[in-house]
Scaffold this motif. Structure first.
Motif, PDB file in Angstrom:
ATOM      1  N   LEU A  14       0.830  -1.210   0.000  1.00  0.00           N
ATOM      2  CA  LEU A  14       0.000   0.000   0.000  1.00  0.00           C
ATOM      3  C   LEU A  14       0.866   1.263   0.000  1.00  0.00           C
ATOM      4  CD1 LEU A  14      -2.854  -0.987   2.485  1.00  0.00           C
ATOM      5  CD2 LEU A  14      -2.969  -0.834  -0.009  1.00  0.00           C
ATOM      6  N   ALA A  15       1.964   1.235   0.763  1.00  0.00           N
ATOM      7  CA  ALA A  15       2.891   2.367   0.747  1.00  0.00           C
ATOM      8  C   ALA A  15       3.536   2.512  -0.622  1.00  0.00           C
ATOM      9  CB  ALA A  15       3.954   2.184   1.824  1.00  0.00           C
ATOM     10  N   GLY A  16       3.898   1.383  -1.235  1.00  0.00           N
ATOM     11  CA  GLY A  16       4.456   1.433  -2.581  1.00  0.00           C
ATOM     12  C   GLY A  16       3.444   1.912  -3.605  1.00  0.00           C
ATOM     13  N   ALA A  17       2.181   1.533  -3.410  1.00  0.00           N
ATOM     14  CA  ALA A  17       1.132   1.977  -4.330  1.00  0.00           C
ATOM     15  C   ALA A  17       0.932   3.484  -4.235  1.00  0.00           C
ATOM     16  CB  ALA A  17      -0.176   1.248  -4.033  1.00  0.00           C
ATOM     17  N   TRP A  18       1.034   4.040  -3.034  1.00  0.00           N
ATOM     18  CA  TRP A  18       0.895   5.492  -2.875  1.00  0.00           C
ATOM     19  C   TRP A  18       2.027   6.225  -3.592  1.00  0.00           C
ATOM     20  CZ3 TRP A  18      -2.667   8.826  -1.898  1.00  0.00           C
ATOM     21  CH2 TRP A  18      -2.329  10.135  -1.549  1.00  0.00           C
ATOM     22  N   LEU A  19       3.241   5.707  -3.475  1.00  0.00           N
ATOM     23  CA  LEU A  19       4.371   6.312  -4.191  1.00  0.00           C
ATOM     24  C   LEU A  19       4.169   6.203  -5.700  1.00  0.00           C
ATOM     25  CD1 LEU A  19       7.200   7.618  -4.013  1.00  0.00           C
ATOM     26  CD2 LEU A  19       8.151   5.301  -4.081  1.00  0.00           C
ATOM     27  N   SER A  20       3.678   5.056  -6.155  1.00  0.00           N
ATOM     28  CA  SER A  20       3.419   4.885  -7.589  1.00  0.00           C
ATOM     29  C   SER A  20       2.346   5.851  -8.073  1.00  0.00           C
ATOM     30  CB  SER A  20       2.983   3.439  -7.877  1.00  0.00           C
ATOM     31  OG  SER A  20       4.027   2.524  -7.619  1.00  0.00           O
ATOM     32  N   LEU A  21       1.295   6.041  -7.275  1.00  0.00           N
ATOM     33  CA  LEU A  21       0.234   6.974  -7.668  1.00  0.00           C
ATOM     34  C   LEU A  21       0.748   8.405  -7.751  1.00  0.00           C
ATOM     35  CD1 LEU A  21      -2.829   5.599  -5.652  1.00  0.00           C
ATOM     36  CD2 LEU A  21      -2.530   5.596  -8.127  1.00  0.00           C
ATOM     37  N   GLU A  22       1.603   8.785  -6.806  1.00  0.00           N
ATOM     38  CA  GLU A  22       2.200  10.130  -6.878  1.00  0.00           C
ATOM     39  C   GLU A  22       3.017  10.291  -8.144  1.00  0.00           C
ATOM     40  OE1 GLU A  22       4.447  10.473  -3.288  1.00  0.00           O
ATOM     41  OE2 GLU A  22       2.784  11.374  -2.181  1.00  0.00           O
ATOM     42  N   LEU A  23       3.817   9.292  -8.461  1.00  0.00           N
ATOM     43  CA  LEU A  23       4.641   9.336  -9.669  1.00  0.00           C
ATOM     44  C   LEU A  23       3.785   9.394 -10.922  1.00  0.00           C
ATOM     45  CD1 LEU A  23       7.311   9.039 -11.220  1.00  0.00           C
ATOM     46  CD2 LEU A  23       7.132   6.560 -10.878  1.00  0.00           C
ATOM     47  N   ILE A  24       2.750   8.571 -10.970  1.00  0.00           N
ATOM     48  CA  ILE A  24       1.879   8.525 -12.145  1.00  0.00           C
ATOM     49  C   ILE A  24       1.125   9.837 -12.326  1.00  0.00           C
ATOM     50  CG2 ILE A  24      -0.169   7.394 -13.105  1.00  0.00           C
ATOM     51  CD1 ILE A  24       0.850   4.830 -11.609  1.00  0.00           C
ATOM     52  N   ALA A  25       0.556  10.352 -11.234  1.00  0.00           N
ATOM     53  CA  ALA A  25      -0.238  11.580 -11.321  1.00  0.00           C
ATOM     54  C   ALA A  25       0.610  12.767 -11.764  1.00  0.00           C
ATOM     55  CB  ALA A  25      -0.905  11.866  -9.974  1.00  0.00           C
ATOM     56  N   LEU A  26       1.777  12.953 -11.130  1.00  0.00           N
ATOM     57  CA  LEU A  26       2.639  14.074 -11.495  1.00  0.00           C
ATOM     58  C   LEU A  26       3.125  13.951 -12.936  1.00  0.00           C
ATOM     59  CD1 LEU A  26       4.760  14.437  -8.221  1.00  0.00           C
ATOM     60  CD2 LEU A  26       2.982  15.984  -9.053  1.00  0.00           C
ATOM     61  N   SER A  27       3.458  12.748 -13.342  1.00  0.00           N
ATOM     62  CA  SER A  27       3.950  12.543 -14.713  1.00  0.00           C
ATOM     63  C   SER A  27       2.862  12.830 -15.737  1.00  0.00           C
ATOM     64  CB  SER A  27       4.456  11.108 -14.877  1.00  0.00           C
ATOM     65  OG  SER A  27       5.484  10.818 -13.956  1.00  0.00           O
ATOM     66  N   LEU A 197       3.033 -11.823  -7.162  1.00  0.00           N
ATOM     67  CA  LEU A 197       1.591 -12.024  -7.265  1.00  0.00           C
ATOM     68  C   LEU A 197       0.856 -10.892  -6.558  1.00  0.00           C
ATOM     69  CD1 LEU A 197      -0.454 -14.058  -8.413  1.00  0.00           C
ATOM     70  CD2 LEU A 197      -0.515 -15.140  -6.161  1.00  0.00           C
ATOM     71  N   ASP A 198       1.361 -10.485  -5.402  1.00  0.00           N
ATOM     72  CA  ASP A 198       0.799  -9.320  -4.711  1.00  0.00           C
ATOM     73  C   ASP A 198       0.939  -8.064  -5.568  1.00  0.00           C
ATOM     74  OD1 ASP A 198      -0.312 -10.321  -2.442  1.00  0.00           O
ATOM     75  OD2 ASP A 198       1.382  -9.903  -1.125  1.00  0.00           O
ATOM     76  N   ALA A 199       2.119  -7.872  -6.138  1.00  0.00           N
ATOM     77  CA  ALA A 199       2.348  -6.683  -6.967  1.00  0.00           C
ATOM     78  C   ALA A 199       1.414  -6.663  -8.171  1.00  0.00           C
ATOM     79  CB  ALA A 199       3.806  -6.647  -7.432  1.00  0.00           C
ATOM     80  N   GLY A 200       1.244  -7.823  -8.820  1.00  0.00           N
ATOM     81  CA  GLY A 200       0.334  -7.889  -9.964  1.00  0.00           C
ATOM     82  C   GLY A 200      -1.102  -7.582  -9.581  1.00  0.00           C
ATOM     83  N   ALA A 201      -1.512  -8.027  -8.390  1.00  0.00           N
ATOM     84  CA  ALA A 201      -2.880  -7.748  -7.938  1.00  0.00           C
ATOM     85  C   ALA A 201      -3.083  -6.252  -7.700  1.00  0.00           C
ATOM     86  CB  ALA A 201      -3.169  -8.536  -6.660  1.00  0.00           C
ATOM     87  N   VAL A 202      -2.073  -5.582  -7.148  1.00  0.00           N
ATOM     88  CA  VAL A 202      -2.189  -4.136  -6.908  1.00  0.00           C
ATOM     89  C   VAL A 202      -2.276  -3.386  -8.232  1.00  0.00           C
ATOM     90  CG1 VAL A 202      -1.069  -2.118  -5.919  1.00  0.00           C
ATOM     91  CG2 VAL A 202      -1.009  -4.295  -4.694  1.00  0.00           C
ATOM     92  N   TYR A 203      -1.427  -3.753  -9.185  1.00  0.00           N
ATOM     93  CA  TYR A 203      -1.486  -3.114 -10.504  1.00  0.00           C
ATOM     94  C   TYR A 203      -2.837  -3.367 -11.178  1.00  0.00           C
ATOM     95  CZ  TYR A 203       3.468  -1.866 -10.664  1.00  0.00           C
ATOM     96  OH  TYR A 203       4.693  -1.300 -10.420  1.00  0.00           O
ATOM     97  N   LEU A 204      -3.369  -4.567 -11.004  1.00  0.00           N
ATOM     98  CA  LEU A 204      -4.659  -4.899 -11.607  1.00  0.00           C
ATOM     99  C   LEU A 204      -5.775  -4.045 -11.013  1.00  0.00           C
ATOM    100  CD1 LEU A 204      -5.872  -6.865 -13.693  1.00  0.00           C
ATOM    101  CD2 LEU A 204      -6.369  -8.416 -11.807  1.00  0.00           C
ATOM    102  N   ILE A 205      -5.735  -3.830  -9.704  1.00  0.00           N
ATOM    103  CA  ILE A 205      -6.746  -2.987  -9.053  1.00  0.00           C
ATOM    104  C   ILE A 205      -6.646  -1.550  -9.553  1.00  0.00           C
ATOM    105  CG2 ILE A 205      -7.476  -2.025  -6.838  1.00  0.00           C
ATOM    106  CD1 ILE A 205      -6.619  -4.693  -5.562  1.00  0.00           C
TER     107      ILE A 205
END
Length: 241
Positions: A14-27, A197-205
């Motif tokens: 979840l912490a990694g997903a928040w960092l990814s969302l920040e990166l995606i949104a700003l980009s 598998l966890d990482a793939g599930a987060v990306y899928l969501i």
């Protein structure tokens, strides 16, 4: 299958997903801002405008994003003038470099998407606006750009999904995004299958949520059309995909 490890790793993901969302949104936001002038320069009849825009799009779409990311993060620091410039505090941070690389890359794709939407706007509407005495910039702002954005919304949705999946490359420059968290878990426990598998599930969501958001936005923008007109409305695919 180590279910305990998978469930226990969820807070880290979840912490990694928040960092990814920040990166995606700003980009995406920075790329969208850059893509508008590039797209209008691309459709300009003036060689001094369309040639640099074409060169930018050609280079950024023609080279891998990973190479661009490495050139910005690892390559920029090799120049002495970069160390002496005000840009160095930014370029020495992996998150800032990732945002710059992703923004520059997606701007090239978004510019081509927007260019297709601009060219799809009926010329009769532009001529009618000119006949009413509207200025060039007013026509672009009130007629061309709104219609182009509406026409290209499905393609923009595809580009957002591509940026989400491409964000996994940020882990190669030490960022603990979703993929970075998975790699750290593998280094600690060697549980490759469970971690990814966890990482793939987060990306899928994330992809599912974005797909639904784009579909809702498309429905709102197209609500003035009849169902048969909506089915006939053109959808443009992003170039280079």
């Amino acid at each position: 299958m180590d279910w305990q490890l998978m469930l226990g790793s969820l807070p880290r993901f979840l912490a990694g997903a928040w960092l990814s969302l920040e990166l995606i949104a700003l980009s995406l936001v920075a790329g969208a801002v850059l893509s508008v002038p590039i797209a209008f320069a691309r459709v300009s009849p003036r060689r001094a405008l369309w040639m640099p825009a074409f060169g930018y799009i050609f280079c950024l779409r023609g080279t891998p994003l990973l190479v661009q990311l490495y050139l910005i993060y690892y390559g920029a620091g090799q120049f002495a003038w970069v160390h002496a410039s005000p840009l160095w505090p930014i370029l020495r941070q992996p998150f800032s470099c990732a945002v710059i690389a992703f923004a520059l890359n997606t701007a090239a794709y978004q510019a081509e998407i927007l260019r297709g939407g601009i060219m799809a706007v009926p010329t009769g509407e532009v001529e009618a606006a000119r006949a009413l005495g509207m200025s060039h910039w007013l026509i672009l702002r009130k007629i061309v750009l709104p219609q182009a954005l509406r026409l290209t919304l499905p393609a923009y949705g595809n580009e957002i999904i591509l940026v989400v999946k491409s964000s996994s490359l940020a882990s190669t420059i030490t960022l603990l995004d979703i993929t970075g968290v998975a790699r750290s878990i593998v280094a600690e426990s060697f549980a490759v299958y469970e971690a990814f598998l966890d990482a793939g599930a987060v990306y899928l969501i994330l992809t599912f949520c974005i797909t639904r958001a784009v579909a809702l936005a498309e429905g709102r923008l197209m609500r003035h059309l009849r169902p048969e007109d909506q089915a006939a409305a053109p959808t443009l695919e992003p170039y280079g995909v």
